[in-house]
Design an enzyme around this catalytic site. Structure first.
Site: not given
Ligand code: IPE
Ligand code: IPE
Ligand code: MG
Length: 250
Positions: A24, A27-28, A37, A41, A69, A72-73, A75, A200
């Site tokens: 995780d 994005g940040r 973002r 990745h 996850s 995540n669909w 997004r 999560s």
């Molecule tokens: C969990 O991360 C899923 C993956 C790392 C694939 P998310 O970024 O989707 O989780 P939440 O939304 O912060 O709980």
């Molecule tokens: C984890 O990073 C990758 C996936 C969930 C696909 P994020 O995309 O959730 O990054 P943050 O949590 O928004 O920083």
């Molecule tokens: Mg995340």
């Protein structure tokens, strides 16, 4: 302790068999660099390489990476599409390394919902690596634990309906066998990066007694030393499984 000492401090006799990671913070991490973002990745791929290599080198037998996850669909479409093409490119690009290091690839999750090209690329890599025996790398893709438990319940209900199973005979082993992790031991260690301290929807059944390790590091910055540190931390813990410290000999 000097961070470079973590590797030498790891006890090879007390390694977890299975490590699961919630990757995780992409994005940040990107935002902190003033980037979008998807840039995050893409930079997460090096962390995957480092982690897979470190785990195999040290003798871990199963490594599960939560890559996408069910939730995540939801997004933005461009991010989902970008992640799917990154997945295809990464699997293609990393296949020779998996072969060289004798790593077997598997997936858990609702892979039927992935785009056709992603599914094909995955299936080819799974088939090509099926006899590798050094470590099993499990990608959790379109995975959620509640989805998995619903699937398992449907499978068990079918067996009951067909008269193959009596409700009173349903036990932990029945449920284990109906999950997508049926041939995989439960993880002893679960790592989540990025400072979030939640699960999560990941492996809810399987982590009943797993040791949890949270690090503030964003996934693209995660390196071998961070995995070593997590394993070292795990080895300092006393796993009591409901018993007393005296009972387990501490
Ligand atoms: C969990 O991360 C899923 C993956 C790392 C694939 P998310 O970024 O989707 O989780 P939440 O939304 O912060 O709980
Ligand atoms: C984890 O990073 C990758 C996936 C969930 C696909 P994020 O995309 O959730 O990054 P943050 O949590 O928004 O920083
Ligand atoms: Mg995340």
């Amino acid at each position: 302790m000097n961070i470079n000492d973590f590797q030498s401090e790891i006890d090879p006799e007390k390694l977890p068999q299975h490590i699961a990671i919630i990757m995780d913070g992409n994005g940040r991490w990107a935002k902190s660099q003033g980037q979008n973002r998807l840039y995050g990745h893409h930079n997460g791929v090096q962390a995957v390489r480092d982690t897979v290599e470190a785990a195999a080198e040290i003798g871990i037998k199963y490594l599960t990476l939560y890559a996408f996850s069910t939730e995540n669909w939801n997004r933005p479409q461009a991010e989902v599409e970008g992640l799917m093409s990154l997945l295809v490119a990464t699997i293609k690009g990393e296949l020779p390394t998996l072969q060289k290091n004798k790593i077997r690839l598997q997936t858990i999750g609702d892979t039927q919902s992935l785009p056709e090209q992603t599914r094909q690329e995955l299936q080819e890599a799974i088939n090509a690596t099926e006899h590798n025996d050094r470590m099993t790398l499990i990608l959790a893709l379109s995975y959620s634990s509640k989805w998995e438990i619903v699937q398992a319940t449907q499978r068990i209900a079918e067996q009951v309906k067909l008269g193959l199973l009596a409700p009173a005979d349903i036990n932990e082993a029945t449920i284990n066998a109906a999950l997508s992790t049926q041939n995989i031991p439960d993880p002893e260690l679960l790592i989540r990066t990025s400072g979030e301290t939640r699960i999560s929807n990941f492996l809810l059944w399987q982590i009943a007694y797993t040791e949890l390790y949270f690090t503030p590091i964003f996934w693209p910055d995660f390196r071998k030393v961070d995995l070593w540190q997590a394993i070292w931390d795990y080895q300092q813990r006393e796993r009591r499984f409901g018993m007393t410290g005296e009972q387990i000999g501490s």
